[in-house]
Design an enzyme around this catalytic site. Structure first.
Site, PDB file in Angstrom:
ATOM      1  CE1 TYR A 126      -2.876   3.254   1.157  1.00 39.97           C
ATOM      2  CE2 TYR A 126      -1.562   3.183   3.165  1.00 39.97           C
ATOM      3  CZ  TYR A 126      -2.460   3.835   2.345  1.00 39.97           C
ATOM      4  OH  TYR A 126      -2.946   5.065   2.697  1.00 39.97           O
ATOM      5  CE  LYS A 130      -1.736   7.314  -0.393  1.00 38.81           C
ATOM      6  NZ  LYS A 130      -3.058   7.832  -0.838  1.00 38.81           N
TER       7      LYS A 130
END
Length: 250
Positions: A126, A130
């Site tokens: 994750y 980003k």
């Protein structure tokens, strides 16, 4: 705008008499009854149509909070959704934004991009997605006039937060008397209250609207609390504040 932080930002924007367009998933209802909040679905194959719409609305800027958060190791079946949500969607928004002559774009990052305070060390996939989006954004803001900045958040909490965050978990076991197994509780936590988070976004937006020299293209701002506590210390503060005892196996 349908998430916890986004919803609170929209509420404050409405109190300042702004008009807002919020992106929705296909089939998702607009949660705001106020006529100043319009909901749209962004389609990857209709970018030119979206550009015409954005130009017509004369949008000042974009606050980008949409993401898929997966804290652990994702399943193989989740990887496509993770990249679609955290890389592809933001890239499409940036493509629309620069073609629509939108002046600024506020991105949202996570402290998980900076494991052990390193410049970049992702805690999980994750966090890596980003970072990937921020790297893609560099192409857009270095080759176009749009101003791109990022706020990186630590842990967040506040009133009406329905997410399965630690305070809600503790609140549940305080109510039920259940026992919770946890780590030794030595990790240092940094929590930001929702009102302070919203204020930070508004402060940054005010700088962008005024073209302030305080904000340079590509800047990253960390929203840190003044005091940090270990998880175990935080549990004691919670107990004192809520006048309860938490049954935790550390």
């Amino acid at each position: 705008a349908t998430g916890f932080i986004g919803h609170n930002i929209v509420e404050k924007l409405l109190s300042g008499n702004h008009n807002i367009i919020c992106t929705l998933r296909e089939g998702e209802e607009n949660p705001f009854k106020d006529s100043r909040v319009k909901g749209i679905v962004i389609y990857p194959d209709k970018i030119d149509n979206h550009v015409a719409f954005f130009q017509d609305k004369k949008i000042d800027g974009i606050i980008h909070l949409a993401s898929l958060v997966l804290s652990g190791t994702p399943k193989s079946s989740e990887i496509e959704n993770l990249i679609d949500s955290n890389v592809k969607f933001g890239t499409i928004l940036l493509e629309i934004a620069y073609k629509s002559n939108i002046r600024w774009f506020v991105n949202t990052g996570t402290y998980w991009q900076n494991y052990n305070n390193k410049k970049y060390s992702p805690v999980n996939l994750y966090a890596a997605t980003k970072q990937a989006f921020e790297d893609i954004a560099k192409y857009y803001y270095e080759t176009n006039k749009i101003k791109f900045v990022t706020i990186r958040l630590f842990d967040t909490y506040g009133k009406d937060d329905k997410r399965k965050k630690i305070f809600n978990i503790w609140n549940d076991i305080a109510r039920t008397g259940e026992t919770l197994d946890m780590s030794p509780g030595e990790q240092i936590m940094d929590f930001s209250y929702i009102d302070d988070i919203v204020d930070a976004y508004f402060l940054l937006i005010s700088y962008l609207d005024k073209n302030s020299p305080n904000v340079k293209n590509g800047d990253i701002f960390f929203l840190q609390s003044k005091e940090r506590y270990s998880l175990k210390q935080l549990s004691k503060i919670f107990e004192q504040t809520a006048s309860t005892t938490l049954n935790i196996n550390w």
